[in-house]
Design a protein around this motif. Structure first.
Motif, PDB file in Angstrom:
ATOM      1  N   ILE A  46       0.865  -1.179   0.000  1.00 16.41           N
ATOM      2  CA  ILE A  46       0.000   0.000   0.000  1.00 16.41           C
ATOM      3  C   ILE A  46       0.903   1.231   0.000  1.00 16.41           C
ATOM      4  O   ILE A  46       1.817   1.341   0.820  1.00 16.41           O
ATOM      5  CB  ILE A  46      -0.935   0.032   1.217  1.00 16.41           C
ATOM      6  N   THR A  48       1.167   5.244   0.514  1.00 15.71           N
ATOM      7  CA  THR A  48       0.486   6.370   1.156  1.00 15.71           C
ATOM      8  C   THR A  48       1.312   7.627   0.942  1.00 15.71           C
ATOM      9  O   THR A  48       2.492   7.568   0.594  1.00 15.71           O
ATOM     10  CB  THR A  48       0.332   6.162   2.677  1.00 15.71           C
ATOM     11  N   LEU A  58      -2.764   4.636   9.106  1.00 14.58           N
ATOM     12  CA  LEU A  58      -3.597   4.347   7.939  1.00 14.58           C
ATOM     13  C   LEU A  58      -4.916   3.728   8.376  1.00 14.58           C
ATOM     14  O   LEU A  58      -5.983   4.066   7.847  1.00 14.58           O
ATOM     15  CB  LEU A  58      -2.859   3.397   6.993  1.00 14.58           C
ATOM     16  N   ILE A  66      -8.744   3.966   0.304  1.00 17.36           N
ATOM     17  CA  ILE A  66      -7.761   2.980  -0.144  1.00 17.36           C
ATOM     18  C   ILE A  66      -8.225   2.404  -1.474  1.00 17.36           C
ATOM     19  O   ILE A  66      -9.267   1.748  -1.557  1.00 17.36           O
ATOM     20  CB  ILE A  66      -7.600   1.853   0.899  1.00 17.36           C
ATOM     21  N   GLU A  68      -8.239  -0.155  -4.422  1.00 12.96           N
ATOM     22  CA  GLU A  68      -7.955  -1.588  -4.498  1.00 12.96           C
ATOM     23  C   GLU A  68      -8.604  -2.159  -5.742  1.00 12.96           C
ATOM     24  O   GLU A  68      -9.740  -1.810  -6.081  1.00 12.96           O
ATOM     25  CB  GLU A  68      -8.503  -2.268  -3.232  1.00 12.96           C
ATOM     26  N   ALA A 108      -4.800   6.523  -0.616  1.00 16.14           N
ATOM     27  CA  ALA A 108      -3.777   5.481  -0.499  1.00 16.14           C
ATOM     28  C   ALA A 108      -4.142   4.433  -1.536  1.00 16.14           C
ATOM     29  O   ALA A 108      -5.315   4.287  -1.892  1.00 16.14           O
ATOM     30  CB  ALA A 108      -3.763   4.886   0.892  1.00 16.14           C
ATOM     31  N   GLN A 109      -3.168   3.709  -2.040  1.00 12.52           N
ATOM     32  CA  GLN A 109      -3.526   2.732  -3.051  1.00 12.52           C
ATOM     33  C   GLN A 109      -2.640   1.496  -3.003  1.00 12.52           C
ATOM     34  O   GLN A 109      -1.501   1.542  -2.548  1.00 12.52           O
ATOM     35  CB  GLN A 109      -3.460   3.347  -4.439  1.00 12.52           C
ATOM     36  N   GLN A 110      -3.202   0.410  -3.473  1.00  9.07           N
ATOM     37  CA  GLN A 110      -2.432  -0.821  -3.571  1.00  9.07           C
ATOM     38  C   GLN A 110      -1.438  -0.714  -4.725  1.00  9.07           C
ATOM     39  O   GLN A 110      -1.569   0.135  -5.617  1.00  9.07           O
ATOM     40  CB  GLN A 110      -3.339  -2.015  -3.825  1.00  9.07           C
TER      41      GLN A 110
END
Length: 267
Positions: A46, A48, A58, A66, A68, A108-110
């Motif tokens: 992840i 951020t 988080l 987030i 996904e 936030a991202q995968q």
């Protein structure tokens, strides 16, 4: 038709999947079996922005969405809910584009730790990276899957294929430049700096193996698979009582003793 269906139909003999997706497929009656693994740690991470410096932050940062990918609903997201307390209401859809992350500090991202970080750095955005494997995500990544019937009928061929694959990984990591030249030849858009970044991440995070395993490749254990089953159960991928030992075989690890060597100067 997905890859596991093609595997079950005989169109493929082997393919690289994931431990959790293998369990999910088997629970649906698709007769797959994992016979080896490439990555000891999943590269799933992840990303951020700098304002989020810990996993606990988080978890409690309710204003952070987030992103996904829907295809990973049966992979890392159940673990994120189980171990980190992430709420489904915080989930957004990751489409493969970094633009939402780069333009929004509440995102936030995968990602794959060997991939997106390179482009985020190029965009000069300050960020933190959380490799989920370092926070209890037990997934084996890029495992070699086959069908039970093929594994039974062609065990010698499969064992040779696994051995050749591990020797290939050792060779690639021992001298990445040889493989890089071939990649750059067929993919003019690929940057050498990105390929070197991927190798650095593999080294830094011990994705393929580590000292505790004597740097051997293709190590699996019943204990680890039981942990993966616990994630599948908590995520309602399978029902209680599912026999996880049907999802894998440790027999093909025998007599495969390939140890990784990664040059320190490949920077």
């Amino acid at each position: 038709m997905n890859d596991q269906a093609l595997l079950a139909s005989g169109s493929y003999n082997v393919y690289m999947g994931s431990a959790l997706s293998s369990i999910a497929a088997l629970s649906k009656g698709i007769p797959v079996i994992t016979v080896a693994t490439v990555f000891q740690k999943s590269p799933i991470c992840i990303y951020t922005h700098k304002n989020i410096s810990t996993m606990d932050q988080l978890k409690h940062s309710k204003r952070t969405t987030i992103l996904e990918a829907k295809k990973d609903m049966d992979n890392w997201w159940p673990c994120a809910v189980q171990k980190f307390g992430f709420a489904k209401s915080r989930m957004g859809t990751y489409t493969g584009s970094l633009i939402p992350f780069l333009e929004g500090n509440k995102i936030a991202q995968q990602g794959y730790i060997i991939n997106e970080g390179y482009d985020i750095k190029k965009a000069d955005v300050k960020f933190n990276t959380f490799l989920l494997a370092n926070y209890g995500y037990p997934q084996y990544s890029e495992p070699i899957e086959s069908t039970k019937s093929f594994a039974d009928k062609h065990s010698n061929i499969l064992r040779k294929f696994i051995l050749a694959s591990m020797i290939g990984w050792k060779s690639c990591m021992s001298n990445p430049e040889l493989g890089d030249k071939l990649i750059l030849k067929v993919n003019k858009k690929q940057a050498l700096a990105h390929l070197k970044f991927a190798v650095r991440m593999i080294k830094k995070y011990n994705l393929l193996t580590d000292k505790s395993l004597g740097y051997r490749l293709d190590e699996m254990s019943n204990k680890r698979w039981n942990s993966i089953y616990d994630v599948a159960l908590a995520g309602k991928i399978v029902e209680k009582g599912f026999n996880v030992k049907r999802a894998y075989s440790l027999a093909f690890m025998k007599n495969i003793d390939v140890k990784l060597v990664i040059p320190k100067d490949y920077e």
